[in-house]
Design a protein around this motif. Structure first.
Motif, PDB file in Angstrom:
ATOM      1  N   VAL A  17       0.849  -1.195   0.000  1.00  0.00           N
ATOM      2  CA  VAL A  17       0.000   0.000   0.000  1.00  0.00           C
ATOM      3  C   VAL A  17       0.884   1.244   0.000  1.00  0.00           C
ATOM      4  CG1 VAL A  17      -1.770   1.259   1.278  1.00  0.00           C
ATOM      5  CG2 VAL A  17      -1.768  -1.239   1.306  1.00  0.00           C
ATOM      6  N   ALA A  18       0.460   2.242  -0.784  1.00  0.00           N
ATOM      7  CA  ALA A  18       1.165   3.532  -0.798  1.00  0.00           C
ATOM      8  C   ALA A  18       0.154   4.617  -1.142  1.00  0.00           C
ATOM      9  CB  ALA A  18       2.296   3.514  -1.819  1.00  0.00           C
ATOM     10  N   ASP A  19       0.496   5.878  -0.865  1.00  0.00           N
ATOM     11  CA  ASP A  19      -0.423   6.959  -1.212  1.00  0.00           C
ATOM     12  C   ASP A  19      -0.216   7.373  -2.669  1.00  0.00           C
ATOM     13  OD1 ASP A  19       1.599   8.938  -1.445  1.00  0.00           O
ATOM     14  OD2 ASP A  19       1.474   9.392   0.679  1.00  0.00           O
ATOM     15  N   ALA A  20      -1.098   8.206  -3.178  1.00  0.00           N
ATOM     16  CA  ALA A  20      -1.106   8.584  -4.591  1.00  0.00           C
ATOM     17  C   ALA A  20       0.200   9.232  -5.049  1.00  0.00           C
ATOM     18  CB  ALA A  20      -2.279   9.520  -4.883  1.00  0.00           C
ATOM     19  N   GLY A  21       0.936   9.828  -4.146  1.00  0.00           N
ATOM     20  CA  GLY A  21       2.200  10.451  -4.513  1.00  0.00           C
ATOM     21  C   GLY A  21       3.229   9.463  -5.028  1.00  0.00           C
ATOM     22  N   TYR A  22       3.049   8.187  -4.729  1.00  0.00           N
ATOM     23  CA  TYR A  22       3.977   7.153  -5.176  1.00  0.00           C
ATOM     24  C   TYR A  22       3.527   6.469  -6.454  1.00  0.00           C
ATOM     25  CZ  TYR A  22       6.474   7.563  -0.790  1.00  0.00           C
ATOM     26  OH  TYR A  22       7.211   8.035   0.253  1.00  0.00           O
ATOM     27  N   TYR A  23       2.394   6.887  -7.039  1.00  0.00           N
ATOM     28  CA  TYR A  23       1.903   6.219  -8.242  1.00  0.00           C
ATOM     29  C   TYR A  23       2.843   6.486  -9.413  1.00  0.00           C
ATOM     30  CZ  TYR A  23      -1.015   4.416 -11.920  1.00  0.00           C
ATOM     31  OH  TYR A  23      -1.478   3.673 -12.975  1.00  0.00           O
ATOM     32  N   ASN A  24       3.312   5.421 -10.012  1.00  0.00           N
ATOM     33  CA  ASN A  24       4.196   5.497 -11.173  1.00  0.00           C
ATOM     34  C   ASN A  24       3.967   4.209 -11.951  1.00  0.00           C
ATOM     35  OD1 ASN A  24       6.693   4.588 -12.577  1.00  0.00           O
ATOM     36  ND2 ASN A  24       7.441   6.599 -11.942  1.00  0.00           N
ATOM     37  N   ALA A  25       3.502   4.309 -13.191  1.00  0.00           N
ATOM     38  CA  ALA A  25       3.122   3.128 -13.974  1.00  0.00           C
ATOM     39  C   ALA A  25       4.269   2.125 -14.104  1.00  0.00           C
ATOM     40  CB  ALA A  25       2.614   3.552 -15.345  1.00  0.00           C
ATOM     41  N   LEU A  39      -1.446  -1.486  -4.142  1.00  0.00           N
ATOM     42  CA  LEU A  39      -2.724  -0.832  -3.889  1.00  0.00           C
ATOM     43  C   LEU A  39      -2.420   0.657  -3.730  1.00  0.00           C
ATOM     44  CD1 LEU A  39      -4.079  -3.414  -1.305  1.00  0.00           C
ATOM     45  CD2 LEU A  39      -4.558  -3.320  -3.750  1.00  0.00           C
ATOM     46  N   ILE A  40      -2.442   1.370  -4.857  1.00  0.00           N
ATOM     47  CA  ILE A  40      -2.067   2.779  -4.890  1.00  0.00           C
ATOM     48  C   ILE A  40      -3.119   3.543  -5.676  1.00  0.00           C
ATOM     49  CG2 ILE A  40      -0.265   4.434  -5.507  1.00  0.00           C
ATOM     50  CD1 ILE A  40       1.623   1.990  -5.823  1.00  0.00           C
ATOM     51  N   PRO A  41      -3.739   4.567  -5.100  1.00  0.00           N
ATOM     52  CA  PRO A  41      -4.691   5.352  -5.885  1.00  0.00           C
ATOM     53  C   PRO A  41      -3.945   6.137  -6.961  1.00  0.00           C
ATOM     54  CG  PRO A  41      -4.371   6.353  -3.734  1.00  0.00           C
ATOM     55  CD  PRO A  41      -3.607   5.064  -3.729  1.00  0.00           C
ATOM     56  N   LYS A  42      -4.510   6.162  -8.153  1.00  0.00           N
ATOM     57  CA  LYS A  42      -3.892   6.910  -9.247  1.00  0.00           C
ATOM     58  C   LYS A  42      -4.056   8.397  -8.961  1.00  0.00           C
ATOM     59  CE  LYS A  42      -3.745   7.225 -14.230  1.00  0.00           C
ATOM     60  NZ  LYS A  42      -4.304   6.775 -15.500  1.00  0.00           N
TER      61      LYS A  42
END
Length: 88
Positions: A17-25, A39-42
């Motif tokens: 799990v991570a927050d949206a700031g960590y989203y990277n495809a 499990l990361i929100p885009k």
């Protein structure tokens, strides 16, 4: 970090799990290939959000009425349909 944790804990698979700031495809793909389910929100990168307007993610679809509703409760009027070509 998730890949290191997997190695240190000797896991075959795990959910991370991570927050949206960590989203990277690219990083999400690396996790999936390594047996991790991220499990990361885009992140909402809408130009409208940057301008102080509602981004797409803030609208909800009312299936009974077949309309989208904005966060302020107003129903959007249908104007046109668009279709994406598959490139083949």
């Amino acid at each position: 970090m998730a890949l290191e944790a997997k190695t240190n804990l000797e896991l075959k698979q795990a959910e991370v799990v991570a927050d949206a700031g960590y989203y990277n495809a690219a990083e999400v793909s690396r996790c999936v290939e390594a047996g991790l389910t991220p499990l990361i929100p885009k992140a909402d990168t809408s130009a409208n959000t940057a301008r102080g307007l509602y981004g797409k993610s803030r609208f909800r679809y009312d299936e009974k009425k077949d309309v989208y509703v904005c966060p302020a409760g107003a129903e959007l009027t249908h104007r046109f349909n668009t279709y994406e070509l598959d490139g083949s």
